[in-house]
Design a protein around this motif. Structure first.
Motif, PDB file in Angstrom:
ATOM      1  N   MET A   1       0.825  -1.188   0.000  1.00 44.13           N
ATOM      2  CA  MET A   1       0.000   0.000   0.000  1.00 44.13           C
ATOM      3  C   MET A   1       0.872   1.256   0.000  1.00 44.13           C
ATOM      4  O   MET A   1       1.957   1.275   0.554  1.00 44.13           O
ATOM      5  CB  MET A   1      -0.911   0.030   1.230  1.00 44.13           C
ATOM      6  N   SER A 165      -7.969   6.985  -5.553  1.00 46.30           N
ATOM      7  CA  SER A 165      -7.654   5.709  -4.910  1.00 46.30           C
ATOM      8  C   SER A 165      -8.048   4.559  -5.836  1.00 46.30           C
ATOM      9  O   SER A 165      -8.907   4.707  -6.709  1.00 46.30           O
ATOM     10  CB  SER A 165      -8.395   5.576  -3.582  1.00 46.30           C
ATOM     11  N   VAL A 167      -8.614   0.067  -5.793  1.00 47.95           N
ATOM     12  CA  VAL A 167      -8.658  -1.210  -5.077  1.00 47.95           C
ATOM     13  C   VAL A 167      -8.941  -2.305  -6.099  1.00 47.95           C
ATOM     14  O   VAL A 167      -9.941  -2.246  -6.814  1.00 47.95           O
ATOM     15  CB  VAL A 167      -9.763  -1.235  -4.000  1.00 47.95           C
ATOM     16  N   ARG A 310     -13.355  -2.940   0.739  1.00 46.36           N
ATOM     17  CA  ARG A 310     -12.214  -2.038   0.929  1.00 46.36           C
ATOM     18  C   ARG A 310     -12.450  -0.689   0.250  1.00 46.36           C
ATOM     19  O   ARG A 310     -12.044   0.362   0.754  1.00 46.36           O
ATOM     20  CB  ARG A 310     -10.940  -2.700   0.390  1.00 46.36           C
ATOM     21  N   SER A 319     -10.586   3.607   6.125  1.00 47.87           N
ATOM     22  CA  SER A 319      -9.496   2.846   5.512  1.00 47.87           C
ATOM     23  C   SER A 319      -8.515   2.352   6.559  1.00 47.87           C
ATOM     24  O   SER A 319      -8.268   3.013   7.567  1.00 47.87           O
ATOM     25  CB  SER A 319      -8.764   3.724   4.497  1.00 47.87           C
ATOM     26  N   GLU A 320      -7.916   1.194   6.301  1.00 48.40           N
ATOM     27  CA  GLU A 320      -6.946   0.619   7.238  1.00 48.40           C
ATOM     28  C   GLU A 320      -5.703   1.496   7.389  1.00 48.40           C
ATOM     29  O   GLU A 320      -5.074   1.510   8.433  1.00 48.40           O
ATOM     30  CB  GLU A 320      -6.530  -0.780   6.760  1.00 48.40           C
ATOM     31  N   THR A 321      -5.355   2.226   6.327  1.00 48.11           N
ATOM     32  CA  THR A 321      -4.134   3.040   6.383  1.00 48.11           C
ATOM     33  C   THR A 321      -4.369   4.413   6.978  1.00 48.11           C
ATOM     34  O   THR A 321      -3.424   5.086   7.378  1.00 48.11           O
ATOM     35  CB  THR A 321      -3.554   3.230   4.974  1.00 48.11           C
ATOM     36  N   GLU A 327      -4.971   6.287  -2.209  1.00 51.43           N
ATOM     37  CA  GLU A 327      -4.635   4.967  -1.653  1.00 51.43           C
ATOM     38  C   GLU A 327      -4.627   3.909  -2.763  1.00 51.43           C
ATOM     39  O   GLU A 327      -5.482   3.917  -3.647  1.00 51.43           O
ATOM     40  CB  GLU A 327      -5.634   4.576  -0.571  1.00 51.43           C
ATOM     41  N   ARG A 328      -3.662   3.009  -2.689  1.00 50.59           N
ATOM     42  CA  ARG A 328      -3.574   1.902  -3.652  1.00 50.59           C
ATOM     43  C   ARG A 328      -3.602   0.590  -2.893  1.00 50.59           C
ATOM     44  O   ARG A 328      -2.701   0.302  -2.099  1.00 50.59           O
ATOM     45  CB  ARG A 328      -2.304   2.004  -4.490  1.00 50.59           C
ATOM     46  N   VAL A 329      -4.638  -0.198  -3.125  1.00 53.17           N
ATOM     47  CA  VAL A 329      -4.787  -1.494  -2.456  1.00 53.17           C
ATOM     48  C   VAL A 329      -4.793  -2.577  -3.528  1.00 53.17           C
ATOM     49  O   VAL A 329      -5.733  -2.686  -4.318  1.00 53.17           O
ATOM     50  CB  VAL A 329      -6.089  -1.552  -1.639  1.00 53.17           C
TER      51      VAL A 329
END
Length: 344
Positions: A1, A165, A167, A310, A319-321, A327-329
């Motif tokens: 990520m 972002s 995902v 996600r 988001s987890e981050t 964001e790049r998942v």
């Protein structure tokens, strides 16, 4: 990520931006965009061209709400008949429960022009975020996304440049890994069966990755069979019959999705073809349909539910981050060998 610092928030475009770009007053711009008042055709065309180039979308709730936003999340997908996307929608819906946000779905039928229209209409209601399938868009659609001033999450695919972002999975890597698994099992005369590529970019990337995997072993595809329209068991049967009649020495068929792969499997079983000894088969997506087949089709899990969840978490600020934008998942699909690839 990606853990780099978040980008600066994007400013929402206004009538003034269109006015300056087109060289006419804000009042004239407003008349053109609302299709009201007496405006010359040349002025109308100049204003509409400037708005399209900028990615400006009029605000249909202007003055109606103090926040200028509604608690809707625009979800734009290519199909509801494809079994992949209902599972993505389930992940989105479950993640947004109790957030106060409500997904609203638009369908493009894999048409870039239709996507542009759907996006325009949805953005005009000023949603709180957009979740949109794929990374390839028209210039006008991309401009709208870049200037929407809200969180944008492109889903399903990470092979390309994201607006904000993203995902998804790498479809090129998915094709590459499947090719390596097939070659490891000893197959050498291999064909690809799938949808026509102009608008199904993810299928195209899987085929490109698949061909790259074959090239590692000094091989190339022996044959190809394409179709247009939605996935169906009948199309899978017809395509399989056609390619085996044309190239009877093939020993493996790689399908772009499980629906046509299942149709191919049923054709082989009906004709008494030895699967996986004489002929190996594999699909893509790991849809629940496979559970009801008399033989389990080899496939690859595309992480559909997790992609939806996600993406929705990013829109909802969960988001987890903890990143806000950019964001790049990238999720990792896994091969399910089933019963249609020879065991080593």
């Amino acid at each position: 990520m990606n853990k780099s610092s978040p980008p600066e928030p994007r400013r929402t475009l206004t009538l003034r931006d269109v006015s300056e770009a087109s060289g006419v007053s804000e009042m004239t711009v407003s008349r053109v965009l609302r299709n009201r008042g007496d405006v010359s055709e040349s002025t109308r065309e100049r204003v509409l061209a400037a708005a399209k180039k900028l990615g400006y979308v009029p605000n249909k709730i202007a003055g109606a709400l103090a926040s200028q936003r509604v608690n809707l999340v625009a979800v734009i997908i290519p199909s509801l008949s494809n079994l992949v996307f209902p599972e993505v929608l389930t992940g989105i819906s479950q993640e947004l429960e109790e957030t106060g946000l409500q997904p609203v779905v638009g369908v493009t039928n894999y048409s870039p022009e239709r996507e542009e229209t759907v996006l325009y209409e949805m953005l005009s209601w000023r949603p709180s975020g957009v979740i949109i399938a794929g990374l390839e868009h028209t210039a006008a659609a991309r401009a709208m996304l870049e200037n929407a001033g809200i969180p944008i999450v492109e889903i399903m695919d990470v092979d390309g440049d994201a607006v904000d972002s993203v995902v998804g999975i790498s479809h090129r890597r998915a094709g590459l890994e499947m090719a390596r698994a097939i070659l490891k099992a000893g197959y050498r005369r291999i064909a690809f069966l799938g949808t026509k590529m102009p608008d199904d970019h993810r299928a195209r990337k899987r085929m490109e990755g698949f061909e790259a995997g074959l090239a590692e072993a000094g091989l190339a595809l022996e044959d190809r069979e394409f179709y247009s329209g939605g996935s169906a068991l009948l199309k899978g049967r017809e395509m399989t019959e056609a390619i085996l009649a044309r190239s009877p020495d093939l020993d493996f068929l790689y399908y772009s999705n499980d629906m046509i792969g299942a149709g191919g499997l049923l054709y082989c079983l009906e004709k008494g073809i030895d699967v996986p000894g004489r002929l190996g088969l594999a699909g893509f997506n790991n849809v629940d349909l496979l559970d009801g087949l008399p033989v389990r089709l080899a496939t690859m899990d595309a992480c559909r539910h997790e992609i939806g969840a996600r993406a929705a978490a990013i829109i909802a600020g969960r988001s987890e981050t903890g990143l806000i934008g950019g964001e790049r998942v990238e999720l990792t699909p896994t091969i399910q060998p089933g019963d249609t690839i020879r065991r080593g």
